[in-house]
Design a protein around this motif. Structure first.
Motif, PDB file in Angstrom:
ATOM      1  N   ALA A 144       1.012  -1.152   0.045  1.00 32.29           N
ATOM      2  CA  ALA A 144      -0.094   0.092   0.055  1.00 32.29           C
ATOM      3  C   ALA A 144       0.878   1.334  -0.138  1.00 32.29           C
ATOM      4  N   PHE A 145       2.006   1.173   0.828  1.00 32.13           N
ATOM      5  CA  PHE A 145       2.911   2.379   0.900  1.00 32.13           C
ATOM      6  C   PHE A 145       3.500   2.624  -0.429  1.00 32.13           C
ATOM      7  N   GLU A 146       3.887   1.452  -1.124  1.00 29.93           N
ATOM      8  CA  GLU A 146       4.544   1.757  -2.344  1.00 29.93           C
ATOM      9  C   GLU A 146       3.477   2.450  -3.446  1.00 29.93           C
ATOM     10  N   ARG A 147       2.372   2.038  -3.398  1.00 26.22           N
ATOM     11  CA  ARG A 147       1.158   2.616  -4.230  1.00 26.22           C
ATOM     12  C   ARG A 147       0.996   4.081  -3.852  1.00 26.22           C
ATOM     13  N   LEU A 148       0.983   4.294  -2.661  1.00 20.49           N
ATOM     14  CA  LEU A 148       0.456   5.714  -2.226  1.00 20.49           C
ATOM     15  C   LEU A 148       1.912   6.590  -2.705  1.00 20.49           C
ATOM     16  N   VAL A 149       3.065   6.284  -2.695  1.00 16.34           N
ATOM     17  CA  VAL A 149       4.188   7.075  -3.142  1.00 16.34           C
ATOM     18  C   VAL A 149       3.944   7.231  -4.701  1.00 16.34           C
ATOM     19  N   LEU A 150       3.956   6.125  -5.416  1.00 18.30           N
ATOM     20  CA  LEU A 150       3.836   5.985  -6.911  1.00 18.30           C
ATOM     21  C   LEU A 150       2.552   6.933  -7.266  1.00 18.30           C
ATOM     22  N   GLY A 151       1.430   6.868  -6.451  1.00 18.55           N
ATOM     23  CA  GLY A 151       0.364   7.648  -6.897  1.00 18.55           C
ATOM     24  C   GLY A 151       0.707   9.150  -6.958  1.00 18.55           C
ATOM     25  N   GLN A 152       1.418   9.590  -5.917  1.00 21.57           N
ATOM     26  CA  GLN A 152       1.847  10.795  -5.742  1.00 21.57           C
ATOM     27  C   GLN A 152       2.813  11.367  -6.919  1.00 21.57           C
ATOM     28  N   MET A 153       3.724  10.518  -7.232  1.00 22.67           N
ATOM     29  CA  MET A 153       4.589  10.811  -8.270  1.00 22.67           C
ATOM     30  C   MET A 153       4.056  10.793  -9.584  1.00 22.67           C
ATOM     31  N   HIS A 154       2.841  10.007  -9.889  1.00 22.89           N
ATOM     32  CA  HIS A 154       2.449  10.024 -11.184  1.00 22.89           C
ATOM     33  C   HIS A 154       1.524  11.189 -11.148  1.00 22.89           C
ATOM     34  N   GLU A 155       0.984  11.687 -10.048  1.00 19.40           N
ATOM     35  CA  GLU A 155       0.183  12.915 -10.114  1.00 19.40           C
ATOM     36  C   GLU A 155       1.098  14.100 -10.602  1.00 19.40           C
ATOM     37  N   VAL A 172      -4.399   7.389 -10.745  1.00 17.38           N
ATOM     38  CA  VAL A 172      -3.720   8.231  -9.576  1.00 17.38           C
ATOM     39  C   VAL A 172      -4.630   8.033  -8.389  1.00 17.38           C
ATOM     40  N   LEU A 173      -5.777   8.042  -8.592  1.00 12.53           N
ATOM     41  CA  LEU A 173      -6.985   8.108  -7.365  1.00 12.53           C
ATOM     42  C   LEU A 173      -6.883   6.799  -7.017  1.00 12.53           C
ATOM     43  N   ALA A 174      -6.660   5.500  -7.830  1.00  7.31           N
ATOM     44  CA  ALA A 174      -6.656   4.275  -7.240  1.00  7.31           C
ATOM     45  C   ALA A 174      -5.383   4.044  -6.392  1.00  7.31           C
ATOM     46  N   ASP A 175      -4.467   4.657  -6.603  1.00  6.71           N
ATOM     47  CA  ASP A 175      -2.873   4.384  -5.982  1.00  6.71           C
ATOM     48  C   ASP A 175      -2.994   5.534  -4.811  1.00  6.71           C
ATOM     49  N   LYS A 176      -3.425   6.552  -4.779  1.00 10.63           N
ATOM     50  CA  LYS A 176      -3.280   7.361  -3.802  1.00 10.63           C
ATOM     51  C   LYS A 176      -4.639   7.229  -2.613  1.00 10.63           C
TER      52      LYS A 176
END
Length: 332
Positions: A144-155, A172-176
């Motif tokens: 989950a933490f990896e996806r949170l960070v990737l979501g912010q990076m992709h945004e 981005v919404l799915a990840d963040k």
């Protein structure tokens, strides 16, 4: 009697979740205690501001699909909310958001560095709690933490060349957001001993509920005032973040109406002035694309409920169906 902030349609479920959330509230305050007053003040800042506690509620609620709430479920719920709170400190720095839950953002009070470090500190506390739950919990948290960070990076990076901006935004919404809500559902079902099919259904549900929730927030950011949301309307617009209503305008291309073109032109201008920002927020609120986002949020919530089809009918399943509906019925 303590009840859940989201009435779920069954008095026993409401009472159970409400009492557990009240206990978690006390634990959150304990987790923010430090020997140094300034660090403690910063750590308690967002906890004291309150919140929906949606993620721990979902850990608790999905545990009812198995054997119910126990100490492991409670600890996972606490860790999930601490993780979420930590992300808010970071998000507010990145978004330059002046308000969070009706209070000045931590970076407005103590500066960016202190806000970021406070978020890191809460992440550390959450990680310690998760480590005590064993390797499966650590993996759930890490993913989950990896996806949170990737979501912010992709945004931050924006869509790749040739990528559909709307599909990028949904990712981005799915990840963040969806990732941590899905993790909450995994924690609740895993630690309550629910079978694997039920776990997978709850996780799929959580992912889509997260997207529905954020799409609803895109509308609420335009249609509610600071007293209601605790945030300044149009913060994302001011920072140049294209939320779903803006993306739908942009996607119309040459078919965009005159009012839509006026809105997009205004968004390219200087929105540092509050009056200028308020005008574009009101224009976007009145445009038909905002209603389209309402419909889209409800569709994602309905799809989330459909993912519960493998789960046997029960008060817990019906409460989850209500939970998804309530998150987007905030749009009414």
């Amino acid at each position: 009697m303590t009840t859940t902030p989201l009435p779920l349609g069954d008095p026993d479920v409401d009472a159970t979740i409400g009492a557990e959330l009240a206990a978690i509230e006390e634990r959150l305050i304990e987790m923010a205690q430090y020997n140094e007053p300034l660090i403690e003040q910063a750590s308690e800042h967002l906890i004291a501001a309150g919140g929906k506690r949606m993620r721990p509620a979902l850990v608790l609620l999905t545990s009812l699909l198995g054997k119910g709430v126990d100490d492991r479920v409670r600890q996972a719920a606490l860790a999930t909310e601490l993780t979420h709170l930590a992300t808010l400190y970071h998000d507010d720095v990145m978004d330059s958001a002046p308000l969070r839950r009706g209070a000045p953002s931590a970076h407005e009070v103590w500066g960016n560095t202190m806000a970021i470090l406070t978020g890191d500190l809460l992440f550390a506390r959450a990680s310690r709690l998760v480590s005590e739950l064993g390797p499966v919990a650590v993996r759930i948290q890490a993913d989950a933490f990896e996806r949170l960070v990737l979501g912010q990076m992709h945004e931050t990076l924006g869509p790749r060349e040739g990528q559909d901006p709307i599909e990028h935004y949904l990712g981005v919404l799915a990840d963040k957001t969806g990732s941590l809500i899905a993790a909450a559902a995994r924690y609740g079902t895993y630690f309550s001993g629910a079978d694997e099919q039920v776990q997978d259904a709850a996780v799929a549900y959580g992912e889509k509920v997260g997207v529905a929730f954020q799409l609803a927030d895109d509308v609420i950011d335009l249609s509610a005032d600071t007293a209601t949301t605790g945030k300044t309307p149009g913060t994302d617009l001011r920072e140049g973040v294209a939320t779903m209503p803006v993306l739908l305008l942009q996607a119309r291309g040459e078919g965009l109406d005159a009012e839509g073109r006026t809105i997009l032109t205004a968004l390219e201008g200087d929105l540092s002035d509050d009056d200028a920002l308020d005008e574009v927020v009101q224009r976007l609120r009145a445009h038909e694309v905002t209603e389209e986002v309402r419909v889209l949020a409800r569709r994602w919530a309905a799809d989330a409920v459909a993912d519960l089809e493998p789960v046997a009918d029960s008060t817990a399943r019906r409460a989850l169906e209500t939970f998804a509906t309530l998150l987007v019925d905030r749009l009414a």
